[in-house]
Design a protein around this motif. Structure first.
Motif, PDB file in Angstrom:
ATOM      1  N   ALA A  55       0.839  -1.203   0.000  1.00 14.35           N
ATOM      2  CA  ALA A  55       0.000   0.000   0.000  1.00 14.35           C
ATOM      3  C   ALA A  55       0.873   1.252   0.000  1.00 14.35           C
ATOM      4  N   PHE A  56       1.947   1.215   0.777  1.00 13.75           N
ATOM      5  CA  PHE A  56       2.910   2.326   0.813  1.00 13.75           C
ATOM      6  C   PHE A  56       3.545   2.514  -0.563  1.00 13.75           C
ATOM      7  N   ALA A  57       4.012   1.434  -1.159  1.00 15.23           N
ATOM      8  CA  ALA A  57       4.718   1.505  -2.443  1.00 15.23           C
ATOM      9  C   ALA A  57       3.803   1.936  -3.581  1.00 15.23           C
ATOM     10  N   ALA A  58       2.497   1.716  -3.435  1.00 14.89           N
ATOM     11  CA  ALA A  58       1.549   2.085  -4.484  1.00 14.89           C
ATOM     12  C   ALA A  58       1.166   3.561  -4.416  1.00 14.89           C
ATOM     13  N   SER A  59       1.487   4.218  -3.294  1.00 13.47           N
ATOM     14  CA  SER A  59       1.124   5.632  -3.145  1.00 13.47           C
ATOM     15  C   SER A  59       2.169   6.521  -3.816  1.00 13.47           C
ATOM     16  N   ASP A  60       1.754   7.712  -4.214  1.00  9.83           N
ATOM     17  CA  ASP A  60       2.694   8.661  -4.815  1.00  9.83           C
ATOM     18  C   ASP A  60       3.812   9.021  -3.837  1.00  9.83           C
ATOM     19  N   GLY A  62       4.907   7.198  -1.300  1.00  4.03           N
ATOM     20  CA  GLY A  62       5.782   6.039  -1.139  1.00  4.03           C
ATOM     21  C   GLY A  62       6.739   5.877  -2.307  1.00  4.03           C
ATOM     22  N   GLN A  63       6.248   6.117  -3.518  1.00  2.00           N
ATOM     23  CA  GLN A  63       7.098   6.042  -4.706  1.00  2.00           C
ATOM     24  C   GLN A  63       8.266   7.023  -4.607  1.00  2.00           C
ATOM     25  N   ALA A  64       7.961   8.251  -4.185  1.00  2.00           N
ATOM     26  CA  ALA A  64       9.007   9.267  -4.074  1.00  2.00           C
ATOM     27  C   ALA A  64      10.033   8.894  -3.009  1.00  2.00           C
ATOM     28  N   LEU A  65       9.564   8.347  -1.892  1.00  2.00           N
ATOM     29  CA  LEU A  65      10.474   7.974  -0.807  1.00  2.00           C
ATOM     30  C   LEU A  65      11.316   6.759  -1.185  1.00  2.00           C
ATOM     31  N   LEU A  66      10.727   5.807  -1.892  1.00  2.00           N
ATOM     32  CA  LEU A  66      11.484   4.637  -2.344  1.00  2.00           C
ATOM     33  C   LEU A  66      12.559   5.025  -3.358  1.00  2.00           C
ATOM     34  N   ALA A  67      12.299   6.067  -4.131  1.00  2.00           N
ATOM     35  CA  ALA A  67      13.301   6.523  -5.106  1.00  2.00           C
ATOM     36  C   ALA A  67      14.532   7.081  -4.398  1.00  2.00           C
ATOM     37  N   LYS A  68      14.338   7.661  -3.210  1.00  2.00           N
ATOM     38  CA  LYS A  68      15.448   8.250  -2.449  1.00  2.00           C
ATOM     39  C   LYS A  68      16.075   7.246  -1.473  1.00  2.00           C
ATOM     40  N   LYS A  69      15.230   6.416  -0.854  1.00  2.00           N
ATOM     41  CA  LYS A  69      15.656   5.442   0.173  1.00  2.00           C
ATOM     42  C   LYS A  69      16.571   6.106   1.213  1.00  2.00           C
ATOM     43  N   GLU A  70      16.093   7.191   1.743  1.00  2.73           N
ATOM     44  CA  GLU A  70      16.844   7.927   2.767  1.00  2.73           C
ATOM     45  C   GLU A  70      16.926   7.099   4.049  1.00  2.73           C
ATOM     46  N   TYR A  71      18.111   7.079   4.665  1.00  5.66           N
ATOM     47  CA  TYR A  71      18.302   6.362   5.930  1.00  5.66           C
ATOM     48  C   TYR A  71      18.286   7.393   7.052  1.00  5.66           C
ATOM     49  N   LEU A  72      17.311   7.303   7.954  1.00  7.14           N
ATOM     50  CA  LEU A  72      17.011   8.379   8.877  1.00  7.14           C
ATOM     51  C   LEU A  72      17.894   8.494  10.121  1.00  7.14           C
ATOM     52  N   PRO A  73      18.377   7.410  10.746  1.00  9.24           N
ATOM     53  CA  PRO A  73      19.048   7.565  12.048  1.00  9.24           C
ATOM     54  C   PRO A  73      20.174   8.598  12.101  1.00  9.24           C
ATOM     55  N   PRO A  74      21.116   8.635  11.152  1.00  7.74           N
ATOM     56  CA  PRO A  74      22.170   9.661  11.263  1.00  7.74           C
ATOM     57  C   PRO A  74      21.623  11.086  11.183  1.00  7.74           C
ATOM     58  N   LEU A  75      20.586  11.287  10.399  1.00 10.30           N
ATOM     59  CA  LEU A  75      19.988  12.611  10.265  1.00 10.30           C
ATOM     60  C   LEU A  75      19.251  13.006  11.543  1.00 10.30           C
ATOM     61  N   LEU A  76      18.546  12.043  12.135  1.00 10.18           N
ATOM     62  CA  LEU A  76      17.788  12.326  13.347  1.00 10.18           C
ATOM     63  C   LEU A  76      18.690  12.488  14.568  1.00 10.18           C
ATOM     64  N   ASP A  77      19.842  11.842  14.546  1.00 10.21           N
ATOM     65  CA  ASP A  77      20.763  11.937  15.686  1.00 10.21           C
ATOM     66  C   ASP A  77      21.728  13.117  15.588  1.00 10.21           C
ATOM     67  N   ASP A  78      21.692  13.842  14.487  1.00  9.72           N
ATOM     68  CA  ASP A  78      22.510  15.043  14.352  1.00  9.72           C
ATOM     69  C   ASP A  78      21.709  16.221  14.903  1.00  9.72           C
ATOM     70  N   HIS A  79      21.764  16.395  16.205  1.00 10.94           N
ATOM     71  CA  HIS A  79      20.911  17.379  16.857  1.00 10.94           C
ATOM     72  C   HIS A  79      21.332  18.819  16.581  1.00 10.94           C
ATOM     73  N   ASP A  80      22.552  19.025  16.130  1.00 11.43           N
ATOM     74  CA  ASP A  80      23.022  20.394  15.892  1.00 11.43           C
ATOM     75  C   ASP A  80      22.174  21.107  14.847  1.00 11.43           C
ATOM     76  N   TRP A  81      21.934  20.442  13.716  1.00 12.36           N
ATOM     77  CA  TRP A  81      21.166  21.109  12.667  1.00 12.36           C
ATOM     78  C   TRP A  81      19.697  21.237  13.064  1.00 12.36           C
ATOM     79  N   ILE A  82      19.203  20.265  13.824  1.00 14.16           N
ATOM     80  CA  ILE A  82      17.797  20.337  14.246  1.00 14.16           C
ATOM     81  C   ILE A  82      17.612  21.442  15.290  1.00 14.16           C
ATOM     82  N   ARG A  83      18.604  21.591  16.166  1.00 14.74           N
ATOM     83  CA  ARG A  83      18.552  22.653  17.177  1.00 14.74           C
ATOM     84  C   ARG A  83      18.526  24.043  16.542  1.00 14.74           C
ATOM     85  N   ALA A  84      19.044  24.149  15.324  1.00 17.88           N
ATOM     86  CA  ALA A  84      19.061  25.440  14.625  1.00 17.88           C
ATOM     87  C   ALA A  84      17.689  25.816  14.063  1.00 17.88           C
TER      88      ALA A  84
END
Length: 256
Positions: A55-60, A62-84
């Motif tokens: 169902a996720f992959a059939a959605s627009d 989901g398609q966009a996210l699958l094309a990128k396949k971003e891996y979230l943990p390093p981005l979420l654990d980099d608190h410096d940029w989020i704190r900004a």
């Protein structure tokens, strides 16, 4: 349309309720033993994970996210940029929550890696999707308003079930609520929290389909309104009832 890669040897998880019950008893004995959650989910979810993925992959989205396949943990654990980010944004609320609770996205990755289930055997789009469900769990806390106390976790799992249906998640949620009822006043109406979580999750837009990094930039209340995430009124009432007799949120117990 993005091509989805599923390893040809992958098989749906078997439905094993007795195994799930054993791991549920372990979780009741130690609610911090989050490895048990992965065992319970694999034992009960059957084909639901695959249905949710397709169902996720059939959605627009989901398609966009699958094309990128971003891996979230390093981005979420980099608190410096989020704190900004500006005060009041989802990102600032997320960082405050994670630092207050002593959590990291990588910590949840490490907990899941202790579990030697079927999803570790394959490097395919199912695996990426499973990681995404795991890595957004704490963001669900921030957006939904459910805390990390035992009742908050049980209520959030009911919310999560409606977002991404699976018998494992709703079993843990229901059993957790059932055990909590034994340790709080009946006026707390714990099962109302369970039902509210399910209703709020069903009414909300599917968070797993969101661009998470863009979402972190949004004002928190505006994001909740856009995603149609309702205030957890029953849960907050239960916390007030408990507080009135001297039971703080972090003292609410899953009775053994």
């Amino acid at each position: 349309m993005t091509e989805v890669f599923i390893h040809p040897d992958r098989r749906p998880a078997k439905f094993r309720p007795l195994v799930a019950w054993k791991h549920m008893q372990n979780l009741i004995a130690d609610k911090e033993d989050t490895e048990q959650v992965f065992h319970i989910i694999e034992s009960l979810n059957g084909r639901s994970f695959e249905k949710n993925f397709h169902a996720f992959a059939a959605s627009d989205e989901g398609q966009a996210l699958l094309a990128k396949k971003e891996y979230l943990p390093p981005l979420l654990d980099d608190h410096d940029w989020i704190r900004a980010l500006p005060d009041g944004t989802v990102g600032r609320a997320y960082v405050d929550f994670m630092e207050r609770e002593g959590l990291t996205a990588q910590g949840l990755v490490e907990e899941s890696e202790k579990f030697k289930g079927a999803m570790r055997d394959f490097d395919d789009d199912y695996y990426w999707y499973g990681n995404r469900l795991r890595d957004t769990h704490d963001l669900f806390h921030v957006l939904s308003g459910y805390g990390r106390d035992a009742l908050g976790e049980a209520s959030l799992l009911a919310f999560t079930y409606s977002q991404n249906p699976g018998m494992g998640v709703i079993f843990i949620s229901f059993m957790g609520a059932r055990q909590i009822m034994k340790s709080v006043p009946k006026e707390a109406r714990v099962m109302d929290c369970f039902r509210e979580g399910k209703c709020n999750g069903a009414a909300a837009s599917r968070i797993v389909r969101e661009d998470i990094i863009a979402l972190l930039h949004e004002p928190l209340e505006a994001a909740r309104a856009r995603l149609n995430i309702a205030k957890p009124v029953a849960y907050l009432h239960a916390l007030d009832v408990c507080a009135d007799i001297g039971i703080e949120a972090d003292q609410i117990q899953i009775a053994a």
